[in-house]
Design a protein around this motif. Structure first.
Motif, PDB file in Angstrom:
ATOM      1  N   ARG A  21     -10.649 -14.949  21.117  1.00 41.17           N
ATOM      2  CA  ARG A  21     -11.244 -13.608  21.071  1.00 41.17           C
ATOM      3  C   ARG A  21     -10.919 -12.903  19.752  1.00 41.17           C
ATOM      4  O   ARG A  21     -11.778 -12.267  19.144  1.00 41.17           O
ATOM      5  CB  ARG A  21     -10.748 -12.771  22.251  1.00 41.17           C
ATOM      6  N   TRP A  22      -9.694 -13.011  19.301  1.00 42.77           N
ATOM      7  CA  TRP A  22      -9.260 -12.417  18.040  1.00 42.77           C
ATOM      8  C   TRP A  22     -10.051 -13.038  16.887  1.00 42.77           C
ATOM      9  O   TRP A  22     -10.590 -12.325  16.030  1.00 42.77           O
ATOM     10  CB  TRP A  22      -7.778 -12.650  17.884  1.00 42.77           C
ATOM     11  N   SER A  23     -10.167 -14.352  16.885  1.00 42.26           N
ATOM     12  CA  SER A  23     -10.903 -15.056  15.840  1.00 42.26           C
ATOM     13  C   SER A  23     -12.381 -14.664  15.834  1.00 42.26           C
ATOM     14  O   SER A  23     -12.967 -14.395  14.783  1.00 42.26           O
ATOM     15  CB  SER A  23     -10.784 -16.568  16.048  1.00 42.26           C
ATOM     16  N   ARG A  24     -12.981 -14.648  17.010  1.00 41.25           N
ATOM     17  CA  ARG A  24     -14.408 -14.318  17.122  1.00 41.25           C
ATOM     18  C   ARG A  24     -14.669 -12.894  16.626  1.00 41.25           C
ATOM     19  O   ARG A  24     -15.666 -12.630  15.946  1.00 41.25           O
ATOM     20  CB  ARG A  24     -14.838 -14.465  18.596  1.00 41.25           C
ATOM     21  N   ARG A  25     -13.791 -11.990  16.965  1.00 43.34           N
ATOM     22  CA  ARG A  25     -13.982 -10.597  16.539  1.00 43.34           C
ATOM     23  C   ARG A  25     -13.982 -10.473  15.011  1.00 43.34           C
ATOM     24  O   ARG A  25     -14.789  -9.749  14.450  1.00 43.34           O
ATOM     25  CB  ARG A  25     -12.887  -9.727  17.143  1.00 43.34           C
ATOM     26  N   ILE A  26     -13.103 -11.198  14.362  1.00 44.72           N
ATOM     27  CA  ILE A  26     -13.051 -11.156  12.894  1.00 44.72           C
ATOM     28  C   ILE A  26     -14.293 -11.823  12.313  1.00 44.72           C
ATOM     29  O   ILE A  26     -14.921 -11.297  11.389  1.00 44.72           O
ATOM     30  CB  ILE A  26     -11.779 -11.861  12.373  1.00 44.72           C
ATOM     31  N   GLU A  35      -2.263 -16.412  24.458  1.00 45.51           N
ATOM     32  CA  GLU A  35      -2.913 -17.536  23.763  1.00 45.51           C
ATOM     33  C   GLU A  35      -2.406 -17.657  22.331  1.00 45.51           C
ATOM     34  O   GLU A  35      -2.115 -18.754  21.856  1.00 45.51           O
ATOM     35  CB  GLU A  35      -4.432 -17.353  23.735  1.00 45.51           C
ATOM     36  N   ALA A  36      -2.333 -16.519  21.637  1.00 40.63           N
ATOM     37  CA  ALA A  36      -1.881 -16.545  20.248  1.00 40.63           C
ATOM     38  C   ALA A  36      -0.427 -17.004  20.167  1.00 40.63           C
ATOM     39  O   ALA A  36      -0.075 -17.816  19.294  1.00 40.63           O
ATOM     40  CB  ALA A  36      -2.045 -15.165  19.617  1.00 40.63           C
ATOM     41  N   LEU A  37       0.411 -16.532  21.065  1.00 44.29           N
ATOM     42  CA  LEU A  37       1.811 -16.930  21.056  1.00 44.29           C
ATOM     43  C   LEU A  37       1.983 -18.406  21.408  1.00 44.29           C
ATOM     44  O   LEU A  37       2.881 -19.068  20.882  1.00 44.29           O
ATOM     45  CB  LEU A  37       2.616 -16.062  22.022  1.00 44.29           C
ATOM     46  N   LEU A  64      -9.409 -19.500  14.097  1.00 40.07           N
ATOM     47  CA  LEU A  64      -8.629 -19.932  15.255  1.00 40.07           C
ATOM     48  C   LEU A  64      -7.370 -20.668  14.804  1.00 40.07           C
ATOM     49  O   LEU A  64      -6.296 -20.522  15.387  1.00 40.07           O
ATOM     50  CB  LEU A  64      -9.477 -20.811  16.175  1.00 40.07           C
ATOM     51  N   HIS A  65      -7.492 -21.420  13.734  1.00 38.56           N
ATOM     52  CA  HIS A  65      -6.347 -22.132  13.181  1.00 38.56           C
ATOM     53  C   HIS A  65      -5.291 -21.144  12.670  1.00 38.56           C
ATOM     54  O   HIS A  65      -4.097 -21.416  12.741  1.00 38.56           O
ATOM     55  CB  HIS A  65      -6.814 -23.059  12.056  1.00 38.56           C
ATOM     56  N   CYS A  66      -5.722 -20.001  12.182  1.00 36.40           N
ATOM     57  CA  CYS A  66      -4.799 -18.977  11.673  1.00 36.40           C
ATOM     58  C   CYS A  66      -4.284 -18.062  12.778  1.00 36.40           C
ATOM     59  O   CYS A  66      -3.143 -17.623  12.735  1.00 36.40           O
ATOM     60  CB  CYS A  66      -5.501 -18.096  10.635  1.00 36.40           C
ATOM     61  N   LEU A  67      -5.137 -17.724  13.736  1.00 35.03           N
ATOM     62  CA  LEU A  67      -4.826 -16.667  14.694  1.00 35.03           C
ATOM     63  C   LEU A  67      -4.468 -17.173  16.086  1.00 35.03           C
ATOM     64  O   LEU A  67      -3.853 -16.442  16.855  1.00 35.03           O
ATOM     65  CB  LEU A  67      -6.012 -15.696  14.792  1.00 35.03           C
TER      66      LEU A  67
END
Length: 182
Positions: free
Chosen positions: A42-47, A77-79, A35-38
Protein backbone atom coordinates in the motif's frame (compact mmCIF):
# COMPACT_ATOMS: atom_id res chain seq x y z
CA UNK A 1 36.63 47.85 -32.85
CA UNK A 2 33.40 45.91 -33.28
CA UNK A 3 33.02 42.23 -32.70
CA UNK A 4 30.88 39.85 -34.62
CA UNK A 5 27.66 38.40 -33.25
CA UNK A 6 27.92 36.42 -30.06
CA UNK A 7 27.35 32.71 -30.46
CA UNK A 8 24.70 31.16 -28.26
CA UNK A 9 25.98 29.30 -25.24
CA UNK A 10 26.62 25.63 -25.84
CA UNK A 11 24.07 23.49 -24.05
CA UNK A 12 24.55 19.90 -23.16
CA UNK A 13 21.75 17.57 -24.09
CA UNK A 14 19.38 16.64 -21.26
CA UNK A 15 20.52 13.37 -19.78
CA UNK A 16 17.91 11.32 -17.95
CA UNK A 17 18.31 11.11 -14.22
CA UNK A 18 17.30 8.22 -11.97
CA UNK A 19 14.23 10.30 -11.04
CA UNK A 20 13.35 10.65 -14.74
CA UNK A 21 13.65 6.87 -15.14
CA UNK A 22 11.51 6.28 -12.05
CA UNK A 23 8.85 8.72 -13.24
CA UNK A 24 8.73 7.06 -16.68
CA UNK A 25 8.90 3.45 -15.49
CA UNK A 26 5.90 1.19 -16.13
CA UNK A 27 3.66 0.85 -13.09
CA UNK A 28 4.72 -2.71 -12.28
CA UNK A 29 8.42 -1.75 -12.35
CA UNK A 30 7.88 1.31 -10.16
CA UNK A 31 5.81 -0.78 -7.73
CA UNK A 32 8.50 -3.48 -7.53
CA UNK A 33 11.24 -0.93 -6.99
CA UNK A 34 9.32 0.83 -4.24
CA UNK A 35 8.24 -2.42 -2.62
CA UNK A 36 11.90 -3.40 -2.41
CA UNK A 37 12.58 -0.14 -0.54
CA UNK A 38 9.42 0.15 1.55
CA UNK A 39 8.23 -3.44 2.09
CA UNK A 40 4.56 -2.41 2.11
CA UNK A 41 2.38 -2.80 -1.01
CA UNK A 42 0.00 0.00 0.00
CA UNK A 43 2.83 2.40 0.86
CA UNK A 44 4.61 1.59 -2.40
CA UNK A 45 1.46 1.92 -4.51
CA UNK A 46 0.63 5.28 -2.97
CA UNK A 47 4.04 6.68 -3.90
CA UNK A 48 3.94 5.20 -7.41
CA UNK A 49 0.42 6.53 -8.05
CA UNK A 50 1.52 10.14 -7.58
CA UNK A 51 4.21 10.08 -10.28
CA UNK A 52 5.68 12.07 -11.91
CA UNK A 53 7.59 13.89 -9.22
CA UNK A 54 9.19 17.20 -10.24
CA UNK A 55 12.21 16.67 -7.99
CA UNK A 56 13.70 14.34 -5.42
CA UNK A 57 12.48 16.47 -2.52
CA UNK A 58 8.88 16.05 -3.70
CA UNK A 59 9.24 12.27 -3.86
CA UNK A 60 10.77 12.15 -0.39
CA UNK A 61 8.02 14.40 0.98
CA UNK A 62 5.37 12.11 -0.54
CA UNK A 63 7.03 9.06 1.04
CA UNK A 64 7.14 10.86 4.40
CA UNK A 65 3.49 11.86 4.18
CA UNK A 66 2.39 8.37 3.21
CA UNK A 67 4.20 6.95 6.24
CA UNK A 68 1.82 8.75 8.56
CA UNK A 69 -1.13 6.98 6.91
CA UNK A 70 0.21 3.45 7.37
CA UNK A 71 -2.35 1.20 9.00
CA UNK A 72 -1.21 -1.29 11.65
CA UNK A 73 -1.30 -3.97 8.92
CA UNK A 74 0.81 -1.84 6.56
CA UNK A 75 3.28 -1.17 9.35
CA UNK A 76 3.45 -4.88 10.20
CA UNK A 77 4.15 -5.70 6.51
CA UNK A 78 6.90 -3.09 6.31
CA UNK A 79 8.47 -4.28 9.56
CA UNK A 80 8.32 -7.92 8.42
CA UNK A 81 10.61 -7.02 5.50
CA UNK A 82 13.29 -5.53 7.73
CA UNK A 83 16.34 -7.03 9.36
CA UNK A 84 18.97 -5.75 11.72
CA UNK A 85 21.69 -3.57 10.22
CA UNK A 86 24.79 -5.55 9.31
CA UNK A 87 27.42 -5.93 12.00
CA UNK A 88 30.76 -4.43 10.95
CA UNK A 89 33.44 -6.85 9.77
CA UNK A 90 35.85 -7.89 12.46
CA UNK A 91 33.28 -7.62 15.26
CA UNK A 92 33.88 -10.07 18.10
CA UNK A 93 31.53 -13.03 18.43
CA UNK A 94 30.51 -11.73 21.86
CA UNK A 95 29.10 -8.62 20.15
CA UNK A 96 27.13 -10.82 17.75
CA UNK A 97 25.77 -12.77 20.71
CA UNK A 98 24.82 -9.59 22.57
CA UNK A 99 23.06 -8.21 19.49
CA UNK A 100 21.21 -11.47 18.86
CA UNK A 101 20.08 -11.67 22.49
CA UNK A 102 18.95 -8.03 22.59
CA UNK A 103 17.05 -8.39 19.32
CA UNK A 104 15.42 -11.64 20.51
CA UNK A 105 14.18 -9.83 23.63
CA UNK A 106 12.92 -6.96 21.49
CA UNK A 107 11.12 -9.29 19.05
CA UNK A 108 9.56 -11.22 21.92
CA UNK A 109 8.23 -7.98 23.43
CA UNK A 110 7.06 -6.21 20.26
CA UNK A 111 6.60 -8.96 17.66
CA UNK A 112 8.95 -7.56 15.01
CA UNK A 113 12.60 -6.96 14.33
CA UNK A 114 14.19 -3.84 15.78
CA UNK A 115 14.56 -1.04 13.23
CA UNK A 116 16.78 1.98 13.52
CA UNK A 117 18.01 4.56 11.03
CA UNK A 118 21.75 4.87 11.30
CA UNK A 119 22.12 7.80 8.88
CA UNK A 120 25.66 9.08 9.06
CA UNK A 121 26.70 6.80 11.90
CA UNK A 122 30.21 5.52 11.11
CA UNK A 123 30.17 1.74 10.57
CA UNK A 124 32.53 1.24 13.51
CA UNK A 125 29.93 2.86 15.82
CA UNK A 126 26.81 1.22 14.38
CA UNK A 127 26.84 -1.84 16.66
CA UNK A 128 27.00 0.31 19.80
CA UNK A 129 24.21 2.53 18.50
CA UNK A 130 21.98 -0.46 17.67
CA UNK A 131 22.57 -2.12 21.05
CA UNK A 132 21.96 1.15 22.87
CA UNK A 133 18.77 1.71 20.86
CA UNK A 134 17.39 -1.76 21.51
CA UNK A 135 18.12 -1.57 25.23
CA UNK A 136 16.56 1.86 25.64
CA UNK A 137 13.48 1.05 23.55
CA UNK A 138 12.77 -2.24 25.34
CA UNK A 139 11.29 -0.13 28.15
CA UNK A 140 8.67 1.42 25.84
CA UNK A 141 5.06 0.34 25.93
CA UNK A 142 3.90 -1.34 22.67
CA UNK A 143 1.99 1.71 21.36
CA UNK A 144 4.88 4.07 22.03
CA UNK A 145 7.26 1.64 20.31
CA UNK A 146 4.93 1.31 17.30
CA UNK A 147 5.14 5.09 16.81
CA UNK A 148 8.94 5.06 17.15
CA UNK A 149 9.31 2.08 14.79
CA UNK A 150 7.11 3.86 12.21
CA UNK A 151 9.34 6.94 12.47
CA UNK A 152 12.47 4.82 12.03
CA UNK A 153 10.87 3.16 8.98
CA UNK A 154 10.09 6.60 7.56
CA UNK A 155 13.71 7.62 7.96
CA UNK A 156 14.99 4.30 6.52
CA UNK A 157 12.66 4.67 3.52
CA UNK A 158 13.86 8.20 2.86
CA UNK A 159 17.48 7.05 2.97
CA UNK A 160 16.79 4.13 0.66
CA UNK A 161 14.87 6.24 -1.83
CA UNK A 162 17.63 8.84 -1.82
CA UNK A 163 20.16 6.07 -2.46
CA UNK A 164 18.00 4.80 -5.30
CA UNK A 165 17.74 8.24 -6.86
CA UNK A 166 21.48 8.65 -6.73
CA UNK A 167 21.63 5.79 -9.19
CA UNK A 168 22.44 2.91 -6.86
CA UNK A 169 21.65 -0.54 -8.18
CA UNK A 170 19.68 -1.53 -5.09
CA UNK A 171 17.91 0.99 -2.91
CA UNK A 172 18.59 -1.00 0.23
CA UNK A 173 22.37 -1.30 0.04
CA UNK A 174 23.45 1.93 1.66
CA UNK A 175 26.11 1.05 4.25
CA UNK A 176 24.08 2.55 7.09
CA UNK A 177 20.67 1.10 6.25
CA UNK A 178 19.66 -2.52 6.62
CA UNK A 179 19.02 -4.64 3.59
CA UNK A 180 15.54 -6.08 3.23
CA UNK A 181 14.59 -9.61 4.13
CA UNK A 182 15.55 -11.94 6.89
Amino acid sequence: MTRGPTLPAHRLPHLPTPLDAFNAAPDDEADALLLHCLHSPRWSRRIADHRPYPDVESLLAAADEATYDLSPTDLAEALAGECLPPVPDGTYSAAHTALSAANAAYEARFGHVFVIYLGDTPPAESLDRVLEGIRSRLTNDPEEERVIAAEELRRLAGGRLLQLLRGAENCATSPNTPAPGK
